[in-house]
Enzyme design. Structure first.
Site, mmCIF file in Angstrom:
data_model
loop_
_atom_site.group_PDB
_atom_site.id
_atom_site.type_symbol
_atom_site.label_atom_id
_atom_site.label_comp_id
_atom_site.label_asym_id
_atom_site.label_seq_id
_atom_site.Cartn_x
_atom_site.Cartn_y
_atom_site.Cartn_z
ATOM 1 N N HIS A 11 41.232 0.836 7.286
ATOM 2 C CA HIS A 11 42.553 -0.103 7.231
ATOM 3 C C HIS A 11 42.430 -1.473 7.652
ATOM 4 O O HIS A 11 42.537 -2.486 6.923
ATOM 5 C CB HIS A 11 43.339 0.339 8.133
ATOM 6 C CG HIS A 11 44.469 1.321 7.735
ATOM 7 N ND1 HIS A 11 45.734 1.380 8.476
ATOM 8 C CD2 HIS A 11 44.417 1.910 6.669
ATOM 9 C CE1 HIS A 11 46.475 2.436 7.937
ATOM 10 N NE2 HIS A 11 45.849 2.628 6.727
ATOM 11 N N THR A 20 14.558 -2.762 -0.906
ATOM 12 C CA THR A 20 14.989 -1.650 0.276
ATOM 13 C C THR A 20 16.296 -1.180 -0.045
ATOM 14 O O THR A 20 17.016 -2.103 0.283
ATOM 15 C CB THR A 20 14.442 -1.685 1.329
ATOM 16 O OG1 THR A 20 13.028 -2.129 1.139
ATOM 17 C CG2 THR A 20 14.707 -0.642 2.341
ATOM 18 N N GLU A 21 16.667 0.059 -0.485
ATOM 19 C CA GLU A 21 17.968 0.500 -0.047
ATOM 20 C C GLU A 21 18.301 1.344 1.113
ATOM 21 O O GLU A 21 17.280 2.258 1.659
ATOM 22 C CB GLU A 21 18.201 1.604 -1.136
ATOM 23 C CG GLU A 21 19.515 2.229 -1.139
ATOM 24 C CD GLU A 21 19.808 2.980 -2.340
ATOM 25 O OE1 GLU A 21 18.872 3.535 -3.257
ATOM 26 O OE2 GLU A 21 20.918 3.806 -2.420
ATOM 27 N N THR A 39 0.739 -1.032 -0.015
ATOM 28 C CA THR A 39 0.015 0.143 -0.088
ATOM 29 C C THR A 39 0.921 1.246 0.032
ATOM 30 O O THR A 39 0.348 2.261 -0.056
ATOM 31 C CB THR A 39 -0.978 -0.055 1.050
ATOM 32 O OG1 THR A 39 -0.260 -0.037 2.417
ATOM 33 C CG2 THR A 39 -1.973 -1.215 1.353
ATOM 34 N N GLU A 59 31.755 -5.300 -9.887
ATOM 35 C CA GLU A 59 32.404 -3.952 -9.544
ATOM 36 C C GLU A 59 33.533 -4.113 -8.550
ATOM 37 O O GLU A 59 33.574 -5.117 -7.661
ATOM 38 C CB GLU A 59 31.187 -2.890 -9.438
ATOM 39 C CG GLU A 59 30.611 -3.240 -7.784
ATOM 40 C CD GLU A 59 29.618 -2.344 -7.603
ATOM 41 O OE1 GLU A 59 28.774 -2.109 -8.813
ATOM 42 O OE2 GLU A 59 29.142 -1.777 -6.581
ATOM 43 N N TYR A 82 20.611 -3.276 -17.137
ATOM 44 C CA TYR A 82 19.740 -3.149 -18.067
ATOM 45 C C TYR A 82 20.529 -2.806 -19.338
ATOM 46 O O TYR A 82 20.019 -3.122 -20.523
ATOM 47 C CB TYR A 82 18.815 -1.797 -18.111
ATOM 48 C CG TYR A 82 18.187 -1.496 -16.353
ATOM 49 C CD1 TYR A 82 17.839 -2.683 -15.754
ATOM 50 C CD2 TYR A 82 17.770 -0.245 -16.045
ATOM 51 C CE1 TYR A 82 17.358 -2.839 -14.400
ATOM 52 C CE2 TYR A 82 17.245 -0.237 -14.910
ATOM 53 C CZ TYR A 82 17.018 -1.407 -14.335
ATOM 54 O OH TYR A 82 16.468 -1.126 -12.950
#
Lengths: 293, 391
Positions: free
Chosen positions: A249, A99-100, A17, A211, A161
């Site tokens: 470090h 979620t980020e 919602t 990456e 993408y």
């Protein structure tokens, strides 16, 4: 076949919602995803997506009513870790968390709990997964995909993408495309996805996009060398990234020194992966890899 | 997020970790009174004058001075406060010293290293200690790894005292110092856990001549995702220590990192942004920045992105690379046109839009009359922007 999800997946949307949740649930439904229920605490008994989907107060309740086996989470970061734990304890087999910004200490606990419960988690901070023409979970644009035989696994969203787009332009379709997320602690790593692709009869080749930072690409590459029969095409983003912007470090000691783009590209090559020096080569290299098979 | 040594030590003190204590000055007028206060409070003639910047290597750069008496402390404070401190971590431009921490001086018998951080691969916290304190820990790990003791802490269980004991035995401590060290390690873990730190490093932790265990330095990193629930920590942020443009970008919800090249770039998504920087380099150019505009690339984000990129005088051309998923390319194009017109841009702009409504977007750019160089693929875009930057 395909991996992780298909047209038989019965999907719950946690946070259906909310604005993000309802927007993306609508897109997922349009793609053909079998959404059977939504969960928003306090809104049980209502319905969402113009009355199409019943809403429950808890995952347990939603699962009992609909026999769902998959959940996708669009819940704000302060509550997302609990949402994953709730779904795991309710017996959901596969959870995708978009979620980020979830606190790392929360995710460290979540990871231990889902491992104990035997739940598979994708994400957090990921674009989700698409099994082409069957099931879309997350925020990836469905229309760029095309049914075919290439699996895609990536840490990044828009770079996935880009890869899919290049594959399609090279005349290659996909089985399943997966964004595993870029957070320090994530549910499913690259190696696990490669294992699934290796065992999927519909997948003939895999594109792996990594990456800088962490050791995941290297672990995946070593697994490929020892176990994978299908061709893998790799790309590592961040050759020009400035060193030292992330690593303290102590962190550098734990993770070792092989987390630069150069080091990863070298190890990927040593493990027999066809490595793209430039992002623009992903489509062509994959085509070549399939032709040489 | 990072904090200063004096802030880190204040946190450790709160968690009952003994510290080499002192007071901070922001201006030289306070030096005299503060040095006397340190001498009185800690009953010491000698003090240490320590530059407070976030970068490491302060001692080697001349930012930390032992001062045997009041006069030398005054002299050192005058020299250090306001100096441009260059260390291996600041880069050649250095960092202006705005705060100086004046602390008690201690007689040291032995220096140790200790640190807590996350072991990403295992998903456990790892607590490391070493008998080789004060040294670069990476060197110790490479040359004498047997001098480092580690314990891994399951986040669901937390740290147990046997683990702290094993660490203390690893440092070959005895008697009262052993007991103190065990408490210090337990408290350090509590501090790390409760403040959502991503790293706590004490280097060195010392054994004094009178057998006390004391933290001589404190380095903290915090998980940015947790700052919403760590007000005390987020209030400690010192914006002077951050790059001003990066701070401004943060206000616009843009993720920006300045680099040394002359080709600016604006991209949606961190992975694609890195790949764009890489392909600029492969095409013979040097990226001027990393800029991720995030999931909602609209007219405002594009405009703000330009403002940020063009603060860097080195930028000779800008590449916009947007892969529209949920973002519609025609909206991005409208934003680009609007921004180019409003900001009266003088540098060439190469635009590559792909994904949702890319064809409509290309038409909008072509019909707009503004001087934008359209590109069709990442390779095409990179080659065009590098050429444009050369002029």
């Amino acid at each position: 076949m395909s991996i992780l999800v298909n047209k038989n997946s019965r999907v719950i949307v946690q946070g259906i919602t909310g604005s993000e949740g309802s927007f993306h649930a609508t897109q997922m439904l349009e793609y053909g995803t079998n959404i059977v229920a939504g969960v928003t605490p306090g809104k049980g008994g209502l319905s969402a997506l113009d009355g199409a989907i019943p809403v429950y107060n808890s995952v347990e309740e939603a699962k009992e009513a609909t026999d769902a086996n998959v959940s996708i989470i669009f819940v704000p970061p302060a509550f997302a870790a609990e949402a994953i734990i709730e779904a795991s304890f309710a017996g959901i087999e596969f959870i995708v968390c978009i979620t980020e910004g979830i606190p790392v200490q929360d995710m460290v606990e979540v990871k231990k709990i889902i491992d104990l419960n035997g739940t598979r988690l994708l994400g957090p901070n990921c674009p989700g997964v698409i099994t082409v023409d069957e099931c879309k979970l997350g925020i990836m644009p469905g229309f760029i995909t095309k049914k075919g035989s290439v699996g895609v696994v990536s840490k990044s969203g828009t770079l996935t993408y880009e890869a899919i787009d290049q594959l399609v332009k090279a005349g290659l379709g996909q089985t399943t495309a997966i964004g595993i997320g870029g957070d320090p602690i994530i549910g499913t790593d690259m190696k696990t996805i490669l294992q699934l692709f290796e065992n999927d009869p519909e997948t003939d080749a895999v594109v792996l996009i990594g990456e800088i930072g962490g050791q995941m690409e290297i672990e995946a590459a070593r697994w490929v060398k020892d176990n994978m029969s299908k061709p893998v095409v790799g790309f590592i983003a961040g050759q020009t990234a400035p060193p030292g912007r992330r690593m303290g470090h102590a962190g550098a000691i734990v993770s070792g020194g092989d987390d630069t783009a150069e080091a990863k590209m070298r190890i990927l090559k040593e493990c027999g992966i066809s490595v793209c020096e430039s992002v623009a080569e992903i489509g062509a290299k994959t085509k070549l890899a399939l032709n040489n098979k | 997020m990072k904090i200063h040594e004096f802030q880190g030590k204040a946190l450790l003190k709160k968690y009952k970790v003994p510290i080499q204590d002192g007071f901070v000055i922001n201006c030289i007028e306070d030096a005299e009174a503060t040095i006397k206060k340190v001498q009185d409070t800690f009953n010491t003639e000698a003090v240490v004058v320590k530059a407070q910047i976030h970068a490491g290597g302060r001692g080697k750069g001349g930012g930390v001075k032992y001062s045997p008496n009041f006069e030398s402390a005054m002299e050192n404070s005058k020299n250090i406060l306001g100096m441009n401190l260059v260390t291996h971590q600041t880069g050649p431009t250095g960092q202006l010293v705005r705060k100086v921490y004046i602390t008690e001086a201690l007689d040291i018998k032995h220096e140790y290293y200790c640190a807590l951080t996350l072991d990403r691969a295992r998903g456990d916290h790892v607590f490391m200690v070493s008998t080789e304190g004060g040294m670069d820990i990476e060197t110790v790990a490479a040359e004498t790894p047997e001098k480092i003791s580690k314990v891994w802490i399951d986040p669901l269980i937390g740290m147990k005292s046997f683990q702290a004991r094993n660490l203390a035995y690893g440092l070959e401590l005895e008697g009262a110092a052993l007991k103190t060290a065990i408490k210090v390690f337990m408290n350090m873990y509590n501090c790390y856990h409760e403040t959502d730190a991503s790293m706590v490093e004490i280097n060195p932790l010392v054994l004094t001549e009178d057998d006390k265990i004391v933290a001589l330095d404190a380095k903290f990193n915090f998980d940015d995702n947790s700052l919403y629930r760590q007000k005390e920590i987020s209030d400690m942020q010192d914006l002077h220590e951050e790059d001003a443009t990066e701070v401004e970008a943060g206000k616009y919800n843009l993720n920006y990192i300045k680099l040394d090249g002359n080709v600016g770039c604006m991209v949606n998504g961190a992975g694609l942004a890195m790949a764009t920087m890489d392909i600029i380099k492969l095409s013979g150019g040097e990226p001027a920045n990393f800029l991720d505009v995030g999931g909602t690339a609209n007219a405002d984000t594009v405009k703000n992105g330009f403002k940020i990129i063009l603060q860097d005088q080195n930028v000779k051309a800008v590449l916009i690379n947007i892969f529209g998923g949920i973002v519609r390319c025609d909206r991005v194009a409208t934003g680009v046109i609007q921004a180019v017109k409003e900001l009266k841009l003088s540098v060439p702009v190469v635009v590559r839009l792909e994904g949702t409504n890319a064809i409509e977007a290309k038409k909008l750019l072509e019909d707009s009359g503004v001087s934008i160089i359209p590109a069709v693929s990442m390779k095409d875009a990179a080659e065009k922007v590098v050429k444009a930057a050369i002029g």
